[in-house]
Design a protein around this motif. Structure first.
Motif, short mmCIF file in Angstrom:
data_model
loop_
_atom_site.label_atom_id
_atom_site.label_comp_id
_atom_site.label_asym_id
_atom_site.label_seq_id
_atom_site.Cartn_x
_atom_site.Cartn_y
_atom_site.Cartn_z
N ILE A 88 0.88 -1.17 0.00
CA ILE A 88 0.00 0.00 0.00
C ILE A 88 0.92 1.22 0.00
N ALA A 89 0.80 2.05 -1.01
CA ALA A 89 1.76 3.12 -1.21
C ALA A 89 1.05 4.41 -1.56
N CYS A 90 1.54 5.52 -0.98
CA CYS A 90 0.87 6.80 -1.16
C CYS A 90 1.17 7.44 -2.51
N GLY A 91 2.33 7.06 -3.09
CA GLY A 91 2.70 7.63 -4.39
C GLY A 91 3.35 9.00 -4.31
N GLU A 92 3.39 9.61 -3.13
CA GLU A 92 3.84 11.00 -3.01
C GLU A 92 5.07 11.19 -2.14
N CYS A 93 5.34 10.26 -1.24
CA CYS A 93 6.40 10.48 -0.26
C CYS A 93 7.77 10.32 -0.93
N VAL A 94 8.80 10.62 -0.16
CA VAL A 94 10.16 10.60 -0.73
C VAL A 94 10.53 9.21 -1.24
N ASN A 103 8.29 0.66 0.57
CA ASN A 103 8.85 1.37 1.73
C ASN A 103 8.16 2.72 1.94
N CYS A 104 6.91 2.81 1.48
CA CYS A 104 6.16 4.07 1.61
C CYS A 104 6.20 4.56 3.06
N HIS A 105 6.39 5.86 3.19
CA HIS A 105 6.54 6.45 4.52
C HIS A 105 5.21 6.87 5.12
N GLU A 106 4.15 6.80 4.34
CA GLU A 106 2.86 7.34 4.78
C GLU A 106 1.81 6.27 5.08
#
Ligand SMILES: [Zn+2]
Ligand SMILES: [Zn+2]
Length: 385
Positions: A88-94, A103-106
């Motif tokens: 599950i990934a936000c697509g926007e984080c660093v 490794n999504c941060h959000e």
């Protein structure tokens, strides 16, 4: 709706649960058409993943038809048949910006290491998974990908985890033309890693496991050599050196992880004591049987802390260790092409098609390695029409 319901270690059942709802403008709801049970689900099933809460629905490998979308969802629409990456990934984080979608941060408020994963405990965000009739898909503009015209959903569902994870294992291994590749673990991901090693130019591919039916399957599916470590006279490292002019394999892929330990905890034989060390053992073997200067690629699932790894040998041999959760979305364009061109045959891994209602039987067969099971897929009632 019907959904798999975790009741505690080794207890899962099918239950009636409330329909998922749109909770955020970027959510989608999908009606599930396929949902696999993964080797890493067994770790949850065994109760060995922290903060796995009673009442959760597992399942991070699924496809479905979009039922409803939130007001900000523009990339998919109602009626689309999508495959849903396990990340599950936000697509926007660093990290997402670098295509490190695993490794999504959000998407996972609980940790700074792994991003959110469907149906994989509150340590991976606490999202319910797809072993159900319906699932909520957050960040629906990022992960879900429309299944190309003509692609078999059985192929598509394996593009959510097994294929990209196996492929990324081979990619991270930095295989050079002619390399000898040793893959530890002949589960679906190990088998796929062995298959993909050829795509990177491997000259020789060996897969090592302890279960003969899996080795036999791997040999045929991945066209590789397959060996039972119980036939190696008790010393896998020595055996590997004998195979490789005493240098060691050029690269080793660990596709076992802590999964073996999870299985071992269920049994009470002395054999299992060996295996319980065995989760770390696969990594030991990889470190000690790879050539100096070689690369270890880890895709087996480990907890955050493990396991008396011989780190001194990593230093003294000049090894490179690479590891990550697969970045499914990054790899999809190439992998879809490989499936469409017949280079990869994901659905060839599926050995069991099980009605969703029989999910507990599915877990039993898969966890106990019964009936020559390699990969089970659950099919909800509406997808069986
Ligand atoms: Zn999986
Ligand atoms: Zn992100």
């Amino acid at each position: 709706m019907l959904a798999m319901n975790y009741r505690g270690p080794l207890r899962v059942r099918i239950d009636e649960k409330p329909m998922p709802k749109i909770e955020h403008p970027q959510d989608a709801i999908v009606r599930v058409t396929r949902s696999c049970i993964c080797g890493s689900d067994l770790h949850l099933y065994n109760g060995s993943v922290p903060d796995t809460r009673v009442g959760m629905t597992f399942g991070h490998e699924f496809t479905g038809i979009v039922e409803e979308v939130g007001s900000e969802v523009t990339k998919i629409k109602v009626g689309d048949h999508v495959l849903v990456p396990f990340n599950i990934a936000c697509g926007e984080c660093v990290f997402c910006k670098q295509e490190m979608f695993g490794n999504c941060h959000e998407s996972n408020p609980q940790a700074t290491a792994v991003g959110g994963i469907f149906g994989y405990s509150h340590t991976a965000g606490g999202y319910n998974g797809g072993q159900a009739e319906y699932a909520r898909v957050p960040y629906a503009n990022v992960g879900p990908t429309v299944i190309p015209e003509g692609m078999d959903p059985d192929d598509a569902v394996l593009l959510t985890d097994v294929v990209p994870t196996g492929y990324q294992a081979a990619e991270m291994a930095g295989i050079q033309p002619g390399d000898t590749v040793a893959v530890f673990g002949a589960g679906p991901v190990g088998i796929m890693a062995a298959r993909c090693a050829w795509l990177f130019g491997a000259g020789r591919v060996m897969i090592i496991d302890e279960i003969d039916y899996r080795l036999e399957f791997a040999k045929n599916y991945a066209q590789c050599e397959a060996y039972n470590f119980r036939d190696m006279g008790g010393d896998v490292v020595q055996w590997m050196k004998e195979q490789t002019d005493w240098l060691g394999a050029d690269v080793c892929i660990d596709a076992v992880g802590a999964e073996a330990a999870g299985n071992a905890m269920q049994t009470i034989t002395g054999r299992k004591l060996f295996l319980q060390a065995g989760s770390a053992t696969a990594l030991h073997w990889a470190i000690n049987s790879v050539k100096k200067g070689g690369i270890i690629s880890i895709v087996g699932v480990y907890g955050p802390t493990d396991n008396l790894v011989p780190i001194g040998n990593v230093l003294n041999k000049g090894l490179t260790i690479r590891a990550n959760q697969a970045s499914v979305k990054r790899l999809l364009p190439r992998l879809i092409e490989h499936v469409q061109n017949g280079v990869l045959n994901p659905k060839g891994l599926i050995t069991h098609r099980i009605p969703l209602e029989e999910v507990s039987e599915g877990y039993r067969i898969f966890s106990q390695k019964l009936d020559n099971c390699i990969k089970p897929v659950l099919i909800p009632p509406s997808a069986r029409m």
